[in-house]
Design a protein around this motif. Structure first.
Motif, PDB file in Angstrom:
ATOM      1  N   GLY A 149      45.562  43.906  39.976  1.00  0.00           N
ATOM      2  CA  GLY A 149      45.556  43.248  40.936  1.00  0.00           C
ATOM      3  C   GLY A 149      44.738  42.032  40.512  1.00  0.00           C
ATOM      4  N   ALA A 150      43.479  42.372  39.877  1.00  0.00           N
ATOM      5  CA  ALA A 150      42.285  41.482  40.010  1.00  0.00           C
ATOM      6  C   ALA A 150      42.652  40.612  38.792  1.00  0.00           C
ATOM      7  CB  ALA A 150      40.945  42.471  39.396  1.00  0.00           C
ATOM      8  N   LEU A 151      43.460  41.129  37.767  1.00  0.00           N
ATOM      9  CA  LEU A 151      44.120  40.255  36.231  1.00  0.00           C
ATOM     10  C   LEU A 151      44.986  39.175  37.082  1.00  0.00           C
ATOM     11  CD1 LEU A 151      44.398  39.425  33.612  1.00  0.00           C
ATOM     12  CD2 LEU A 151      45.959  41.240  33.494  1.00  0.00           C
ATOM     13  N   TYR A 152      45.810  39.455  38.075  1.00  0.00           N
ATOM     14  CA  TYR A 152      46.578  38.590  38.908  1.00  0.00           C
ATOM     15  C   TYR A 152      45.858  37.322  39.243  1.00  0.00           C
ATOM     16  CZ  TYR A 152      50.790  41.607  38.442  1.00  0.00           C
ATOM     17  OH  TYR A 152      51.864  42.397  38.197  1.00  0.00           O
ATOM     18  N   GLN A 153      44.686  37.967  40.238  1.00  0.00           N
ATOM     19  CA  GLN A 153      43.812  37.022  40.712  1.00  0.00           C
ATOM     20  C   GLN A 153      43.267  36.038  39.718  1.00  0.00           C
ATOM     21  OE1 GLN A 153      43.822  36.477  44.315  1.00  0.00           O
ATOM     22  NE2 GLN A 153      42.710  34.646  43.762  1.00  0.00           N
ATOM     23  N   ILE A 154      42.573  36.610  38.637  1.00  0.00           N
ATOM     24  CA  ILE A 154      41.890  35.798  37.689  1.00  0.00           C
ATOM     25  C   ILE A 154      42.717  34.726  37.047  1.00  0.00           C
ATOM     26  CG2 ILE A 154      40.717  35.805  35.374  1.00  0.00           C
ATOM     27  CD1 ILE A 154      39.733  38.676  36.064  1.00  0.00           C
ATOM     28  N   VAL A 155      43.882  35.062  36.654  1.00  0.00           N
ATOM     29  CA  VAL A 155      44.939  34.147  35.953  1.00  0.00           C
ATOM     30  C   VAL A 155      45.567  33.080  37.131  1.00  0.00           C
ATOM     31  CG1 VAL A 155      47.102  33.919  34.911  1.00  0.00           C
ATOM     32  CG2 VAL A 155      45.719  36.128  34.388  1.00  0.00           C
ATOM     33  N   PHE A 156      45.569  33.745  38.385  1.00  0.00           N
ATOM     34  CA  PHE A 156      45.943  32.520  39.518  1.00  0.00           C
ATOM     35  C   PHE A 156      44.853  31.572  39.675  1.00  0.00           C
ATOM     36  CE2 PHE A 156      45.632  31.241  43.785  1.00  0.00           C
ATOM     37  CZ  PHE A 156      47.184  30.650  44.295  1.00  0.00           C
ATOM     38  N   ASP A 157      43.490  31.957  39.719  1.00  0.00           N
ATOM     39  CA  ASP A 157      42.616  31.062  39.837  1.00  0.00           C
ATOM     40  C   ASP A 157      42.308  30.026  38.795  1.00  0.00           C
ATOM     41  OD1 ASP A 157      41.870  32.350  42.302  1.00  0.00           O
ATOM     42  OD2 ASP A 157      40.254  33.539  41.396  1.00  0.00           O
ATOM     43  N   LEU A 158      42.440  30.358  37.519  1.00  0.00           N
ATOM     44  CA  LEU A 158      42.586  29.540  36.445  1.00  0.00           C
ATOM     45  C   LEU A 158      43.605  28.688  36.344  1.00  0.00           C
ATOM     46  CD1 LEU A 158      41.192  32.313  33.594  1.00  0.00           C
ATOM     47  CD2 LEU A 158      39.747  30.386  34.794  1.00  0.00           C
ATOM     48  N   PHE A 159      44.922  29.365  36.587  1.00  0.00           N
ATOM     49  CA  PHE A 159      45.880  28.431  36.585  1.00  0.00           C
ATOM     50  C   PHE A 159      45.712  27.297  37.874  1.00  0.00           C
ATOM     51  CE2 PHE A 159      50.545  28.169  35.492  1.00  0.00           C
ATOM     52  CZ  PHE A 159      50.780  27.141  36.359  1.00  0.00           C
ATOM     53  N   GLN A 160      45.263  27.730  38.659  1.00  0.00           N
ATOM     54  CA  GLN A 160      45.026  26.703  39.998  1.00  0.00           C
ATOM     55  C   GLN A 160      43.890  25.604  39.458  1.00  0.00           C
ATOM     56  OE1 GLN A 160      46.944  26.271  42.420  1.00  0.00           O
ATOM     57  NE2 GLN A 160      45.616  25.020  44.087  1.00  0.00           N
ATOM     58  N   THR A 161      42.887  26.047  38.836  1.00  0.00           N
ATOM     59  CA  THR A 161      42.024  24.952  38.017  1.00  0.00           C
ATOM     60  C   THR A 161      42.499  24.285  37.267  1.00  0.00           C
ATOM     61  OG1 THR A 161      40.200  26.792  38.386  1.00  0.00           O
ATOM     62  CG2 THR A 161      39.785  25.128  37.021  1.00  0.00           C
ATOM     63  N   GLY A 162      43.453  24.642  36.339  1.00  0.00           N
ATOM     64  CA  GLY A 162      43.887  23.725  35.259  1.00  0.00           C
ATOM     65  C   GLY A 162      45.014  22.950  35.801  1.00  0.00           C
ATOM     66  N   SER A 163      45.476  23.351  37.118  1.00  0.00           N
ATOM     67  CA  SER A 163      46.686  22.163  37.663  1.00  0.00           C
ATOM     68  C   SER A 163      46.235  21.425  38.720  1.00  0.00           C
ATOM     69  CB  SER A 163      47.907  22.808  37.871  1.00  0.00           C
ATOM     70  OG  SER A 163      47.550  24.219  38.916  1.00  0.00           O
ATOM     71  N   ASP A 164      45.602  22.044  39.531  1.00  0.00           N
ATOM     72  CA  ASP A 164      45.417  21.244  40.984  1.00  0.00           C
ATOM     73  C   ASP A 164      44.002  20.503  40.678  1.00  0.00           C
ATOM     74  OD1 ASP A 164      46.064  20.348  43.751  1.00  0.00           O
ATOM     75  OD2 ASP A 164      44.068  21.496  44.038  1.00  0.00           O
ATOM     76  N   THR A 165      43.110  21.075  40.454  1.00  0.00           N
ATOM     77  CA  THR A 165      41.582  20.329  40.283  1.00  0.00           C
ATOM     78  C   THR A 165      41.659  19.503  39.319  1.00  0.00           C
ATOM     79  OG1 THR A 165      40.593  22.617  40.959  1.00  0.00           O
ATOM     80  CG2 THR A 165      38.871  20.873  39.921  1.00  0.00           C
ATOM     81  N   VAL A 166      42.099  19.656  38.011  1.00  0.00           N
ATOM     82  CA  VAL A 166      42.158  18.673  37.054  1.00  0.00           C
ATOM     83  C   VAL A 166      43.292  17.593  37.272  1.00  0.00           C
ATOM     84  CG1 VAL A 166      42.689  18.254  34.633  1.00  0.00           C
ATOM     85  CG2 VAL A 166      41.526  20.367  35.377  1.00  0.00           C
ATOM     86  N   ASN A 167      44.372  17.838  38.038  1.00  0.00           N
ATOM     87  CA  ASN A 167      45.164  16.922  38.433  1.00  0.00           C
ATOM     88  C   ASN A 167      44.371  15.920  39.320  1.00  0.00           C
ATOM     89  OD1 ASN A 167      47.909  15.531  38.796  1.00  0.00           O
ATOM     90  ND2 ASN A 167      47.630  16.538  40.688  1.00  0.00           N
ATOM     91  N   ASN A 168      43.836  16.461  40.387  1.00  0.00           N
ATOM     92  CA  ASN A 168      43.200  15.686  41.401  1.00  0.00           C
ATOM     93  C   ASN A 168      42.111  14.510  40.515  1.00  0.00           C
ATOM     94  OD1 ASN A 168      44.631  16.478  43.402  1.00  0.00           O
ATOM     95  ND2 ASN A 168      43.209  18.174  44.069  1.00  0.00           N
ATOM     96  N   MET A 169      41.298  15.167  39.820  1.00  0.00           N
ATOM     97  CA  MET A 169      40.236  14.549  39.016  1.00  0.00           C
ATOM     98  C   MET A 169      40.722  13.390  38.073  1.00  0.00           C
ATOM     99  SD  MET A 169      37.535  15.306  40.231  1.00  0.00           S
ATOM    100  CE  MET A 169      36.735  14.237  39.107  1.00  0.00           C
ATOM    101  N   LEU A 170      42.006  13.757  37.419  1.00  0.00           N
ATOM    102  CA  LEU A 170      42.704  12.538  36.538  1.00  0.00           C
ATOM    103  C   LEU A 170      43.044  11.719  37.358  1.00  0.00           C
ATOM    104  CD1 LEU A 170      44.504  14.891  33.968  1.00  0.00           C
ATOM    105  CD2 LEU A 170      42.182  13.516  33.651  1.00  0.00           C
ATOM    106  N   LYS A 171      43.397  11.582  38.784  1.00  0.00           N
ATOM    107  CA  LYS A 171      43.847  10.609  39.671  1.00  0.00           C
ATOM    108  C   LYS A 171      42.553   9.803  39.775  1.00  0.00           C
ATOM    109  CE  LYS A 171      47.355  12.756  42.375  1.00  0.00           C
ATOM    110  NZ  LYS A 171      47.959  13.184  43.779  1.00  0.00           N
ATOM    111  N   TRP A 172      41.410  10.425  39.832  1.00  0.00           N
ATOM    112  CA  TRP A 172      40.344   9.493  40.032  1.00  0.00           C
ATOM    113  C   TRP A 172      39.865   8.873  38.737  1.00  0.00           C
ATOM    114  CZ3 TRP A 172      37.821   7.688  44.184  1.00  0.00           C
ATOM    115  CH2 TRP A 172      37.735   8.309  45.476  1.00  0.00           C
TER     116      TRP A 172
END
Length: 247
Positions: free
Chosen positions: A111-134
Motif C-alpha cells: 500500500g505504501a508503494l502504491y502511494q509513493i508511486v502515485f505521489d511521484l506520478f502526480q508530481t511529474g504530471s500536475d505540478t510540473v505541468n502547472n509550472m511549465l504554463k508559467w
C-alpha cells in the motif's frame, strides 16, 4: 534512478483519461472544495450533498483513475520482478518488501508503494505541468529575460547538444519577475517530490529556452493578462503561443 521503466505515450488511453479528468477537475474545482479538509465536521454531510457543493465526486473519480494506472504498473513489476536486475525505484522497493517479509514493523508495504508511486506520478504530471504554463507565459511576457537566459545557456552548452543536469550547478541563474506564487509550497505543506519536480522543470525549461523563442499571438497583450485560480493554485489562462525555432 527512474520511478518506473514503463513509458506512457502521449496519446495512450491512460494519459488521455488522466488529462481529461484533470481538466474537468480543474474546471470545477474551487476554494469551496477545500472546506471539508479545513472543517472535518462537513464530512458528516450526505455524500450526495458533498458531491453537489464540494464536487467531491470529481476528486474521487480523479484519484480512482490515477490509482488504476499506478496499481497496474506496480502489479506488473511484482509479476516479472527479477532481484538480479532491478530496473527502477519500484523494483528496489519490492526488494525491500521481500527482504523484510514477516517483519510486522517494516515500512516496506504494498500500500505504501502504491502511494509513493502515485505521489511521484502526480508530481511529474500536475505540478510540473502547472509550472511549465508559467514558464511559457513568462518567457513570452518578458522577452528580455528570455534572451538573457538564452545567452547564458549558449555560453555553457553548445547549440547542437541538449542541456543536462550536469550543467545545472554552473548553469543559468537569473532573477525572474515576481508573480506571487509558490511552486512547491513551504513548511509542513512543502511538496515531497520537490527535488524530482525541480530536476524535470530545469530540463524542460532549459530545452525550451535553448531551442525556441516563445512569442504571444499577434494582437494578444500579455501585460493585461488575467489569471485563473484552481483551488489555491494561481495559473495563466490556457492560450496559444508561437514557438519559433532559434536560428
Amino acid at each position: 534512478m527512474r520511478v518506473t521503466d514503463i513509458r506512457y505515450e502521449l496519446r495512450s488511453n491512460e494519459v488521455q483519461d488522466i488529462y481529461r479528468l484533470t481538466k474537468e477537475f480543474q474546471k470545477n474545482f474551487s476554494t469551496l472544495s477545500f472546506l471539508p479538509v479545513l472543517i472535518p465536521s462537513l464530512n458528516k454531510l450526505p455524500k450526495c450533498i458533498k458531491n453537489v457543493v464540494f464536487k467531491e465526486n470529481l476528486f474521487d473519480q480523479f484519484l480512482e483513475e490515477m490509482r488504476s494506472v499506478v496499481e497496474k504498473t506496480v502489479d506488473k513489476h511484482l509479476e516479472d520482478y527479477n532481484p538480479y536486475n532491478p530496473r527502477d525505484l519500484i523494483d528496489e522497493y519490492i526488494k525491500g518488501m521481500k527482504e523484510s517479509k514477516g517483519d510486522k514493523y517494516s515500512f516496506f508495504r504494498k500500500g505504501a508503494l502504491y502511494q509513493i508511486v502515485f505521489d511521484l506520478f502526480q508530481t511529474g504530471s500536475d505540478t510540473v505541468n502547472n509550472m511549465l504554463k508559467w514558464v511559457a507565459f513568462l518567457l513570452a511576457r518578458y522577452p528580455d529575460y528570455r534572451k538573457r537566459m538564452q545567452e547564458q545557456i549558449d555560453k555553457v552548452v553548445p547549440r547542437d547538444r541538449m542541456v543536462s543536469l550536469d550543467e545545472k550547478p554552473s548553469g543559468t541563474k537569473y532573477t525572474a519577475p515576481k508573480q506571487g506564487f509558490f511552486a512547491f509550497g513551504s513548511g509542513r505543506r512543502q511538496c515531497a517530490g520537490e527535488l524530482l519536480a525541480r530536476m524535470e522543470l530545469f530540463l524542460f525549461t532549459a530545452a525550451i529556452t535553448q531551442n525556441f523563442d516563445i512569442l504571444p499571438v499577434e494582437g494578444v497583450d500579455l501585460g493585461i493578462q488575467e489569471f485563473s485560480s484552481i483551488g489555491h493554485v494561481r495559473l495563466p489562462l490556457d492560450q496559444k503561443f508561437i514557438y519559433m525555432a532559434r536560428k
